[in-house]
Motif scaffolding. Structure first.
Motif, PDB file in Angstrom:
ATOM      1  N   SER A  15       7.324  -4.750 -10.543  1.00 54.73           N
ATOM      2  CA  SER A  15       8.585  -4.197  -9.804  1.00 54.73           C
ATOM      3  C   SER A  15       9.575  -4.205  -9.018  1.00 54.73           C
ATOM      4  CB  SER A  15       8.849  -2.554 -10.615  1.00 54.73           C
ATOM      5  OG  SER A  15       7.872  -2.267  -9.654  1.00 54.73           O
ATOM      6  N   SER A  16       8.922  -5.040  -7.839  1.00 54.64           N
ATOM      7  CA  SER A  16       8.884  -5.275  -6.537  1.00 54.64           C
ATOM      8  C   SER A  16       7.957  -6.865  -5.387  1.00 54.64           C
ATOM      9  CB  SER A  16       9.095  -3.580  -6.227  1.00 54.64           C
ATOM     10  OG  SER A  16       8.181  -2.798  -5.506  1.00 54.64           O
ATOM     11  N   LEU A  18       6.215  -8.189  -3.426  1.00 55.35           N
ATOM     12  CA  LEU A  18       4.937  -9.434  -3.731  1.00 55.35           C
ATOM     13  C   LEU A  18       4.652  -9.712  -5.042  1.00 55.35           C
ATOM     14  CD1 LEU A  18       2.794  -8.508  -0.190  1.00 55.35           C
ATOM     15  CD2 LEU A  18       4.662 -10.284  -1.006  1.00 55.35           C
ATOM     16  N   ARG A  38       5.416   0.515 -13.395  1.00 57.12           N
ATOM     17  CA  ARG A  38       6.279   1.839 -14.303  1.00 57.12           C
ATOM     18  C   ARG A  38       7.509   2.043 -14.107  1.00 57.12           C
ATOM     19  NH1 ARG A  38       3.572   5.187  -9.403  1.00 57.12           N
ATOM     20  NH2 ARG A  38       4.649   3.213  -8.756  1.00 57.12           N
ATOM     21  N   CYS A  63       4.114   0.438 -17.956  1.00 61.03           N
ATOM     22  CA  CYS A  63       2.232   0.656 -17.391  1.00 61.03           C
ATOM     23  C   CYS A  63       2.086   1.072 -16.452  1.00 61.03           C
ATOM     24  CB  CYS A  63       1.301  -0.988 -17.720  1.00 61.03           C
ATOM     25  SG  CYS A  63      -0.111  -0.245 -17.316  1.00 61.03           S
ATOM     26  N   ASP A  64       2.052   2.338 -15.920  1.00 58.95           N
ATOM     27  CA  ASP A  64       1.253   3.100 -14.502  1.00 58.95           C
ATOM     28  C   ASP A  64      -0.140   2.651 -14.833  1.00 58.95           C
ATOM     29  OD1 ASP A  64      -0.528   4.668 -13.057  1.00 58.95           O
ATOM     30  OD2 ASP A  64       0.979   6.135 -13.330  1.00 58.95           O
ATOM     31  N   VAL A  65      -0.950   1.857 -14.040  1.00 59.04           N
ATOM     32  CA  VAL A  65      -2.215   1.359 -13.628  1.00 59.04           C
ATOM     33  C   VAL A  65      -3.912   2.028 -13.678  1.00 59.04           C
ATOM     34  CG1 VAL A  65      -1.684  -0.951 -12.955  1.00 59.04           C
ATOM     35  CG2 VAL A  65      -2.112   0.521 -11.057  1.00 59.04           C
ATOM     36  N   ASN A  91      -2.140  -6.241  -8.227  1.00 59.02           N
ATOM     37  CA  ASN A  91      -1.241  -6.552  -6.764  1.00 59.02           C
ATOM     38  C   ASN A  91      -0.467  -4.919  -6.765  1.00 59.02           C
ATOM     39  OD1 ASN A  91       1.383  -7.456  -5.407  1.00 59.02           O
ATOM     40  ND2 ASN A  91       2.344  -5.996  -6.824  1.00 59.02           N
ATOM     41  N   SER A 142      -5.535  -7.349  -2.239  1.00 55.71           N
ATOM     42  CA  SER A 142      -6.259  -6.706  -0.615  1.00 55.71           C
ATOM     43  C   SER A 142      -5.521  -6.491   0.339  1.00 55.71           C
ATOM     44  CB  SER A 142      -8.295  -6.665  -0.563  1.00 55.71           C
ATOM     45  OG  SER A 142      -8.194  -6.362   0.273  1.00 55.71           O
ATOM     46  N   TYR A 160      -6.268   3.859   2.302  1.00 53.72           N
ATOM     47  CA  TYR A 160      -5.737   3.223   2.977  1.00 53.72           C
ATOM     48  C   TYR A 160      -6.216   1.533   2.629  1.00 53.72           C
ATOM     49  CZ  TYR A 160      -2.174  -1.202   2.749  1.00 53.72           C
ATOM     50  OH  TYR A 160      -2.014  -2.435   1.679  1.00 53.72           O
ATOM     51  N   LYS A 164      -8.856  -0.365   0.262  1.00 56.25           N
ATOM     52  CA  LYS A 164      -8.443  -2.201   0.421  1.00 56.25           C
ATOM     53  C   LYS A 164      -9.547  -2.872   0.083  1.00 56.25           C
ATOM     54  CE  LYS A 164      -4.019  -2.510  -0.638  1.00 56.25           C
ATOM     55  NZ  LYS A 164      -4.223  -3.037  -2.257  1.00 56.25           N
ATOM     56  N   GLY A 191      -0.827 -10.379   5.041  1.00 55.33           N
ATOM     57  CA  GLY A 191      -0.945  -8.800   7.082  1.00 55.33           C
ATOM     58  C   GLY A 191       0.363  -8.407   6.683  1.00 55.33           C
ATOM     59  N   PHE A 193       4.690  -8.344   5.160  1.00 50.71           N
ATOM     60  CA  PHE A 193       5.228  -8.713   4.842  1.00 50.71           C
ATOM     61  C   PHE A 193       6.092  -7.437   4.535  1.00 50.71           C
ATOM     62  CE2 PHE A 193       1.895 -11.988   3.774  1.00 50.71           C
ATOM     63  CZ  PHE A 193       2.393 -12.746   3.798  1.00 50.71           C
ATOM     64  N   SER A 195       8.793  -5.772   1.939  1.00 51.17           N
ATOM     65  CA  SER A 195       8.700  -5.203   0.667  1.00 51.17           C
ATOM     66  C   SER A 195       9.026  -3.989   0.765  1.00 51.17           C
ATOM     67  CB  SER A 195       7.516  -4.896   0.677  1.00 51.17           C
ATOM     68  OG  SER A 195       5.987  -4.285   1.015  1.00 51.17           O
ATOM     69  N   MET A 197       7.663  -0.997   0.062  1.00 50.41           N
ATOM     70  CA  MET A 197       6.178  -0.427   0.666  1.00 50.41           C
ATOM     71  C   MET A 197       6.247  -0.263   2.242  1.00 50.41           C
ATOM     72  SD  MET A 197       1.865  -1.353   0.397  1.00 50.41           S
ATOM     73  CE  MET A 197       1.983  -0.930  -1.127  1.00 50.41           C
TER      74      MET A 197
HETATM   75  N1  LIG Z   1       4.093  -5.729   2.333  1.00 51.87           N
HETATM   76  C1  LIG Z   1       2.594  -5.700   2.932  1.00 51.87           C
HETATM   77  O1  LIG Z   1       2.972  -6.088   4.463  1.00 51.87           O
HETATM   78  C2  LIG Z   1       1.214  -5.457   1.693  1.00 51.87           C
HETATM   79  C3  LIG Z   1       0.073  -5.931   3.648  1.00 51.87           C
HETATM   80  C4  LIG Z   1      -1.234  -5.673   2.881  1.00 51.87           C
HETATM   81  C5  LIG Z   1      -0.903  -5.533   1.602  1.00 51.87           C
HETATM   82  N2  LIG Z   1      -0.144  -5.314   0.737  1.00 51.87           N
HETATM   83  C6  LIG Z   1      -0.461  -5.307  -1.122  1.00 51.87           C
HETATM   84  O2  LIG Z   1       0.552  -5.985  -1.501  1.00 51.87           O
HETATM   85  C7  LIG Z   1       0.724  -5.125  -2.723  1.00 51.87           C
HETATM   86  C8  LIG Z   1       2.095  -5.282  -2.867  1.00 51.87           C
HETATM   87  O3  LIG Z   1       2.831  -4.430  -2.415  1.00 51.87           O
HETATM   88  P1  LIG Z   1       3.980  -4.939  -1.933  1.00 51.87           P
HETATM   89  O4  LIG Z   1       4.235  -5.139  -0.333  1.00 51.87           O
HETATM   90  O5  LIG Z   1       4.670  -5.888  -2.569  1.00 51.87           O
HETATM   91  O6  LIG Z   1       4.813  -3.296  -2.202  1.00 51.87           O
HETATM   92  P2  LIG Z   1       5.993  -2.948  -3.220  1.00 51.87           P
HETATM   93  O7  LIG Z   1       5.530  -1.127  -2.466  1.00 51.87           O
HETATM   94  O8  LIG Z   1       7.338  -3.475  -2.916  1.00 51.87           O
HETATM   95  O9  LIG Z   1       4.488  -3.332  -4.057  1.00 51.87           O
HETATM   96  C9  LIG Z   1       3.753  -2.061  -4.318  1.00 51.87           C
HETATM   97  C10 LIG Z   1       4.384  -2.244  -6.205  1.00 51.87           C
HETATM   98  O10 LIG Z   1       3.111  -1.611  -6.468  1.00 51.87           O
HETATM   99  C11 LIG Z   1       3.575  -0.334  -7.761  1.00 51.87           C
HETATM  100  N3  LIG Z   1       2.962   0.828  -7.699  1.00 51.87           N
HETATM  101  C12 LIG Z   1       2.465   1.504  -7.030  1.00 51.87           C
HETATM  102  N4  LIG Z   1       1.399   2.163  -7.670  1.00 51.87           N
HETATM  103  C13 LIG Z   1       0.933   2.145  -9.394  1.00 51.87           C
HETATM  104  C14 LIG Z   1       0.165   2.153 -10.557  1.00 51.87           C
HETATM  105  N5  LIG Z   1       0.376   3.711 -10.201  1.00 51.87           N
HETATM  106  N6  LIG Z   1       1.116   1.449 -11.772  1.00 51.87           N
HETATM  107  C15 LIG Z   1       1.734   1.278 -12.250  1.00 51.87           C
HETATM  108  N7  LIG Z   1       2.381  -0.171 -10.686  1.00 51.87           N
HETATM  109  C16 LIG Z   1       1.920   0.684  -9.022  1.00 51.87           C
HETATM  110  C17 LIG Z   1       4.445  -0.304  -6.732  1.00 51.87           C
HETATM  111  O11 LIG Z   1       5.704   0.592  -8.212  1.00 51.87           O
HETATM  112  C18 LIG Z   1       5.326  -1.788  -6.534  1.00 51.87           C
HETATM  113  O12 LIG Z   1       6.049  -2.552  -7.359  1.00 51.87           O
HETATM  114  C19 LIG Z   1      -0.231  -3.827  -2.380  1.00 51.87           C
HETATM  115  O13 LIG Z   1      -1.515  -3.469  -3.300  1.00 51.87           O
HETATM  116  C20 LIG Z   1       0.128  -4.221  -1.241  1.00 51.87           C
HETATM  117  O14 LIG Z   1      -1.474  -2.777  -0.610  1.00 51.87           O
HETATM  118  C21 LIG Z   1       1.399  -5.256   1.159  1.00 51.87           C
END
Ligand SMILES: NC(=O)c1ccc[n+]([C@@H]2O[C@H](COP(=O)([O-])OP(=O)(O)OC[C@H]3O[C@@H](n4cnc5c(N)ncnc54)[C@H](O)[C@@H]3O)[C@@H](O)[C@H]2O)c1
Length: 256
Positions: A15-16, A18, A38, A63-65, A91, A142, A160, A164, A191, A193, A195, A197
Motif C-alpha cells: 500500500s505504500s 518500496l 492491510r 491481508c495482515d501478514v 516486502n 531485509s 528491527y 532483518k 539502505g 529510502f 517512505s 516508514m
Molecule cells: N525505507 C527504507 O529506508 C528501508 C530501509 C531498509 C529496509 N526497508 C524495508 O523495506 C520494506 C518496505 O518499507 P518502506 O520503507 O516502503 O516503508 P512503508 O512503511 O511505506 O512500507 C511498509 C509496508 O508494510 C505494511 N505492513 C506493515 N505491517 C504489515 C502487516 N502486518 N501486514 C501487511 N502489511 C504490513 C505497511 O502498511 C506498509 O505499507 C520494509 O520491509 C522495510 O523494513 C526500508
C-alpha cells in the motif's frame, strides 16, 4: 531484457513505499500483480493506477501478514484468479525504534511477527504452488542493518535489526531446500529510502541525514525507483542461477 509477461507477482505491504514502487515496476514489465496490505483504500487506489497505466490484471486483497488465516485466504484468492504464483516479494515490514534497554516485549514481538513470521506465513502458503509448477522467484526485503550495526546513536533499533538479520538465515535455508524445484530465494537489503516508514523519522532528523550522507560514498539516500532494478532482476529469469544471495542497495554506505 526483463520480460515478466504472463508472470504473476505477489507483493506484500504494497500500500505504500518500496512495495508500491515494486508493484508498479512488475506491472510496467508485464506481470499481473496481486497487491496485499492491510489498508484496502490505498490498495484500491494503486490497483486503479496500475490498471490505467499498464495492460495487466491486478488483484487487491486486504491481508495482515501476521495473521495465518488472512494469508491463507489471500493466497487461495490469488491462485483462484490467476492459476499460479511466479514471484513473491516479501516486502511488508515495521521499524520499531529502541535498544534492548528501551524495548518492551510487545515492541520486540511486533518486529519479529511482521518482519519474520510474515515471510514465514506467505512462503508457507506460496511455496507448495511453486514446487508444483517447478518454478518460483522469492525476494525478501531485509535491510542494510541485517549486515551492519546502527552506527548512528540517533536511531537504534535492536529488535528491527535482528529481525532483518533473521531474514538472511531464512533465505539461506529456503534457497537450499527449494533450489531443486527451480525456486530461487534471495534477499534485498536497502539502505535509506524515503517512505512512510522513514519520512517522519530518519528523514526528519538532520543529525541522522548528515551522518548517513557523510558515511555514504554516494553522499545521499536512495531515490525513488533505485531499489526496483534489483528487485526486478531477482524476480526475473535474468537471475535464474542466483539463489541464497543478499544484495545491499545503499550507495556504498555499509562499506565505510
Ligand atoms: N525505507 C527504507 O529506508 C528501508 C530501509 C531498509 C529496509 N526497508 C524495508 O523495506 C520494506 C518496505 O518499507 P518502506 O520503507 O516502503 O516503508 P512503508 O512503511 O511505506 O512500507 C511498509 C509496508 O508494510 C505494511 N505492513 C506493515 N505491517 C504489515 C502487516 N502486518 N501486514 C501487511 N502489511 C504490513 C505497511 O502498511 C506498509 O505499507 C520494509 O520491509 C522495510 O523494513 C526500508
Amino acid at each position: 531484457m526483463i520480460n515478466l509477461k504472463n508472470k504473476v507477482a505477489v507483493v506484500t505491504g504494497a500500500s505504500s513505499g518500496l512495495g508500491a514502487d515494486a508493484a508498479r515496476a512488475y506491472a510496467q514489465f508485464g506481470a499481473n500483480v496481486a497487491i496485499l496490505a492491510r489498508r484496502k483504500e490505498k490498495l484500491e487506489k494503486l490497483s486503479d493506477e496500475l490498471k490505467n497505466n499498464f495492460e495487466v490484471e491486478v488483484l487487491a486483497a486486504g491481508c495482515d501478514v501476521t495473521d495465518e488465516n488472512q494469508v491463507k485466504l489471500a493466497i487461495e484468492q490469488i491462485v483462484s484468479k490467476f492459476g499460479k504464483i511466479d514471484i513473491l516479494l516479501n516486502n511488508a515490514g515495521v521499524a520499531v525504534r529502541g535498544g534492548v534497554h528501551q524495548l518492551s516485549v510487545e515492541d520486540w514481538d511486533k518486529s519479529f511477527n511482521t518482519n519474520v513470521k510474515g515471510i514465514f506465513l506467505t512462503s508457507k502458503y506460496v511455496v507448495p504452488y511453486m514446487i508444483k509448477q517447478n518454478y518460483g522467484k522469492i525476494v525478501n526485503i531485509s535491510s542494510v542493518n541485517a549486515h551492519i550495526a546502527d552506527k548512528s546513536d540517533v536511531f537504534i533499533r535492536h529488535g528491527y535489526n535482528s529481525s532483518k538479520s533473521a531474514i538472511l538465515g531464512l533465505t539461506l535455508g529456503m534457497a537450499c531446500s527449494y533450489g531443486k524445484y527451480n525456486i530461487t530465494v534471495n534477499t534485498v537489503c536497502p539502505g535509506l529510502f524515503e517512505s512512510e516508514m522513514t519520512e517522519n523519522t530518519l528523514f526528519k532528523s538532520n543529525e541522522f541525514l548528515d551522518f548517513y550522507n557523510t558515511n555514504c560514498p554516494m553522499s545521499r539516500p536512495g531515490r525513488k525507483g533505485e531499489l526496483s532494478g534489483t528487485v526486478l532482476y531477482l524476480s526475473s529469469d535474468l537471475s535464474s542461477y542466483v539463489t541464497g544471495q543478499s544484495i545491499i542497495i545503499d550507495g556504498g554506505m555499509s562499506l565505510i
